[in-house]
Design a protein around this motif. Structure first.
Motif, PDB file in Angstrom:
ATOM      1  N   ALA A 254       0.857  -1.191   0.000  1.00 48.57           N
ATOM      2  CA  ALA A 254       0.000   0.000   0.000  1.00 48.57           C
ATOM      3  C   ALA A 254       0.891   1.239   0.000  1.00 48.57           C
ATOM      4  CB  ALA A 254      -0.931  -0.015   1.202  1.00 48.57           C
ATOM      5  N   PRO A 255       1.524   1.502  -1.149  1.00 51.25           N
ATOM      6  CA  PRO A 255       2.455   2.644  -1.206  1.00 51.25           C
ATOM      7  C   PRO A 255       1.774   3.965  -0.838  1.00 51.25           C
ATOM      8  CG  PRO A 255       1.983   1.760  -3.422  1.00 51.25           C
ATOM      9  CD  PRO A 255       1.402   0.815  -2.431  1.00 51.25           C
ATOM     10  N   GLU A 256       0.453   4.030  -1.041  1.00 56.45           N
ATOM     11  CA  GLU A 256      -0.264   5.276  -0.703  1.00 56.45           C
ATOM     12  C   GLU A 256      -0.263   5.544   0.796  1.00 56.45           C
ATOM     13  OE1 GLU A 256      -1.667   2.476  -1.691  1.00 56.45           O
ATOM     14  OE2 GLU A 256      -3.556   2.096  -0.642  1.00 56.45           O
ATOM     15  N   LYS A 257       0.024   4.479   1.596  1.00 55.82           N
ATOM     16  CA  LYS A 257       0.110   4.650   3.052  1.00 55.82           C
ATOM     17  C   LYS A 257       1.551   4.914   3.492  1.00 55.82           C
ATOM     18  CE  LYS A 257      -2.339   1.614   5.503  1.00 55.82           C
ATOM     19  NZ  LYS A 257      -2.694   0.207   5.863  1.00 55.82           N
ATOM     20  N   GLY A 258       2.433   5.058   2.521  1.00 58.50           N
ATOM     21  CA  GLY A 258       3.842   5.271   2.857  1.00 58.50           C
ATOM     22  C   GLY A 258       4.656   4.031   2.495  1.00 58.50           C
ATOM     23  N   GLU A 259       5.924   4.215   2.343  1.00 61.60           N
ATOM     24  CA  GLU A 259       6.820   3.135   1.924  1.00 61.60           C
ATOM     25  C   GLU A 259       6.718   1.924   2.851  1.00 61.60           C
ATOM     26  OE1 GLU A 259      11.480   2.864   0.533  1.00 61.60           O
ATOM     27  OE2 GLU A 259      10.720   4.724   1.387  1.00 61.60           O
ATOM     28  N   ASN A 260       6.757   0.729   2.259  1.00 54.14           N
ATOM     29  CA  ASN A 260       6.758  -0.538   3.006  1.00 54.14           C
ATOM     30  C   ASN A 260       5.457  -0.799   3.768  1.00 54.14           C
ATOM     31  OD1 ASN A 260       9.307  -1.177   2.122  1.00 54.14           O
ATOM     32  ND2 ASN A 260      10.285  -0.093   3.830  1.00 54.14           N
ATOM     33  N   ASN A 261       4.446  -0.002   3.521  1.00 57.32           N
ATOM     34  CA  ASN A 261       3.180  -0.265   4.186  1.00 57.32           C
ATOM     35  C   ASN A 261       2.333  -1.244   3.374  1.00 57.32           C
ATOM     36  OD1 ASN A 261       2.958   0.899   6.746  1.00 57.32           O
ATOM     37  ND2 ASN A 261       2.860   2.951   5.843  1.00 57.32           N
ATOM     38  N   THR A 262       1.475  -1.954   4.078  1.00 53.26           N
ATOM     39  CA  THR A 262       0.612  -2.932   3.417  1.00 53.26           C
ATOM     40  C   THR A 262      -0.832  -2.710   3.854  1.00 53.26           C
ATOM     41  OG1 THR A 262       0.872  -4.542   5.189  1.00 53.26           O
ATOM     42  CG2 THR A 262       2.439  -4.694   3.357  1.00 53.26           C
ATOM     43  N   LYS A 263      -1.748  -3.352   3.142  1.00 50.34           N
ATOM     44  CA  LYS A 263      -3.162  -3.309   3.537  1.00 50.34           C
ATOM     45  C   LYS A 263      -3.803  -4.646   3.156  1.00 50.34           C
ATOM     46  CE  LYS A 263      -4.608  -1.314  -0.883  1.00 50.34           C
ATOM     47  NZ  LYS A 263      -5.297  -0.246  -1.610  1.00 50.34           N
ATOM     48  N   LEU A 264      -4.986  -4.896   3.703  1.00 52.93           N
ATOM     49  CA  LEU A 264      -5.741  -6.107   3.373  1.00 52.93           C
ATOM     50  C   LEU A 264      -6.756  -5.792   2.284  1.00 52.93           C
ATOM     51  CD1 LEU A 264      -6.496  -7.634   6.900  1.00 52.93           C
ATOM     52  CD2 LEU A 264      -4.740  -8.322   5.253  1.00 52.93           C
ATOM     53  N   VAL A 265      -6.798  -6.664   1.283  1.00 55.60           N
ATOM     54  CA  VAL A 265      -7.857  -6.559   0.283  1.00 55.60           C
ATOM     55  C   VAL A 265      -8.455  -7.950   0.070  1.00 55.60           C
ATOM     56  CG1 VAL A 265      -6.787  -4.609  -0.928  1.00 55.60           C
ATOM     57  CG2 VAL A 265      -6.311  -6.952  -1.686  1.00 55.60           C
ATOM     58  N   GLY A 266      -9.645  -7.989  -0.487  1.00 54.09           N
ATOM     59  CA  GLY A 266     -10.297  -9.270  -0.741  1.00 54.09           C
ATOM     60  C   GLY A 266      -9.997  -9.794  -2.134  1.00 54.09           C
ATOM     61  N   ASP A 267     -10.771 -10.789  -2.549  1.00 48.45           N
ATOM     62  CA  ASP A 267     -10.671 -11.333  -3.906  1.00 48.45           C
ATOM     63  C   ASP A 267     -11.503 -10.518  -4.895  1.00 48.45           C
ATOM     64  OD1 ASP A 267      -9.124 -13.325  -2.843  1.00 48.45           O
ATOM     65  OD2 ASP A 267     -10.708 -14.854  -2.867  1.00 48.45           O
TER      66      ASP A 267
END
Lengths: 307, 307
Positions: B239-252
């Motif tokens: 999730a680059p929009e949250k800053g470098e090396n950040n991640t987020k959960l998404v579904g299928d």
């Protein structure tokens, strides 16, 4: 050119392999495959079925025992017989002919058969194994297993990319058939009496399997050109063309009109019908091999495309 | 207007009913629902899951026991613990957190849990009951049971005439989900990685359930206008929009683009996810009621649309 599958010929080839497997088992262990068939009461149709099964078991070279119980048999008496057969090392398969007389609880009896001896594939443990894709240790209900032999002969073991539609969702046929097709990588749709626009769903099927018990319900325009059509229905209908009061057997598929559209089709009678008894014998000889920790001979397992 | 299902709120309402059911059980029998959770080794994610389950069990008012075993635990030691819990009248549910360390045979352990205490719904007897439509005596795998609560809230108990498509055929989710939908009279298609033309198959779905583990695979043009879309995938992506090396959960399911097409849709996170743990608690309190031959209170069974 449409291929009309000759179920009797396929069943005969399987019976041939079963005889060989049973002979090999006997040579290695000194034991035959043992099949016990239990029938309660005097329903003529049930006696005819059981007679055919017992004769076929003998023809296969099995140790075949038939227990014919009076219709007054109590639940406890029947349970005691199953219990005895469960513990009998010489018996590898136990079959309780259904329906049982009304005063007996068939479900409890079926579930009391040891799953390893449940050659009809009706025990919940066998249903669970099939549902979870374990075909190596469970026993599969005979009619879907037989229908699957036809499918595999036409399309091979891997049905990737093919759409299969099963019409009917019984525990005896529709559900296990869908599970077998799914296990072979088909994309599977289960349709039934509550399905809307059944004809267009069927028209999408590369493999169409009908098991609803409605005479000649599936019409030519339901069939995708080039499809494989497996007809599991057996319906007795009036046949005035054979003379007054005469009847004939027809399937769930209108054979004459569907055959030219399909690429492969099974007739009724003479299609899936003869396979059921052959697969019962196959389950029995497989159970006997497992009980003695022997591998089923390759000739049989290749024919069944199962083990 | 698209409805975005609030899984947390639905789960909370179920948890509320479970607390009530557990309190009523205690009032009538003097016993609480007993849930034993076993964890082997020190995988941090597994410990987090188990911690959440144990906390929720306590919140429900259960007798909650956590068995934390070292990663060197042997098969025999683990089997002995399951055996002891199987025989413990105060324990109604047994959960073995998966995955187990590699040297342990998880399947044998799972199958050694008494089916009546198998609150994860993984035992072959529970799979068989679900496969054969017996929802009254078996226990259903928690995530499909939770997804089915959403479906039932939208469409009611009877899905006659509706086409449901399940993408994914795992034993944990896809297969039991398809069986639940079929049992509710939907026409069910099971699609998967080997399916050809997946988008057009999905476009036929009134109820589309995605459980494949591929981030945002289902696109807007796959969704039939007005469909109910249930997203079971949980994928962690960059999730680059949250800053470098950040991640987020998404579904299928690509939520943002599919939501305007669908009539009802579940988000990730906050959709099916919170339901899994709620259904685990529901299975536990149901198992406790069955063990004491009491009926599950109507408030809970109505919410679950199951019993």
């Amino acid at each position: 050119m449409t291929t009309i599958i000759d179920g009797k010929a396929v069943a005969a080839s399987i019976i041939g392999a079963i005889k060989g497997a049973n002979a090999a088992l006997r040579a290695q262990t000194g034991k035959k495959t043992g099949l016990a068939v239990i029938i309660v009461g005097d329903d003529p149709a049930s006696h005819a079925y059981v007679g055919a099964k017992s004769r076929m078991a003998k023809e296969c070279g099995f140790f075949s025992v038939q227990h014919t119980l009076p219709k007054e048999t109590t639940q406890d008496q029947l349970a005691a017989l199953v219990h005895k057969l469960n513990g009998d090392d010489g018996i590898h398969g136990i079959l309780v002919q259904l329906p049982l007389p009304q005063h007996l609880d068939a479900e409890t009896i079926i579930q009391s058969i040891r799953p390893e001896k449940d050659v009809d594939g009706l025990h919940v443990a066998n249903a669970g194994k099939l549902a979870t894709g374990d075909l190596k240790t469970g026993l599969i209900s005979c009619t879907p297993a037989g229908a699957m032999v036809f499918v595999s002969r036409v399309h091979g073991r891997d049905l990737s990319g093919l759409n299969a539609v099963v019409i009917g969702r019984s525990n005896l046929f529709g559900k296990p058939m869908a599970q077998l097709l799914l296990n072979a990588n088909a994309t599977v749709t289960i349709a039934h009496s509550r399905t809307k626009d059944l004809s267009s769903i069927c028209h999408n099927a590369d493999i169409l399997v009908a098991a609803v018990g409605r005479p000649e319900m599936v019409k030519a325009e339901w069939v995708k050109p080039g499809a494989t059509v497996i007809d599991v229905g057996i319906n007795r209908v009036a046949a005035p063309e054979k003379g007054e009061n005469n009847t004939k057997l027809v399937g769930d598929v209108a054979l004459a009109e569907c055959a030219p559209v399909a690429s492969v089709i099974t007739p009724v009678p003479g299609g899936v019908g003869p396979m059921t008894i052959a697969m019962l014998m196959a389950n029995s000889v497989i159970a006997a091999h497992r009980a003695t920790s022997l591998k089923v001979p390759k000739r049989l397992s290749t024919l069944l495309l199962a083990e």
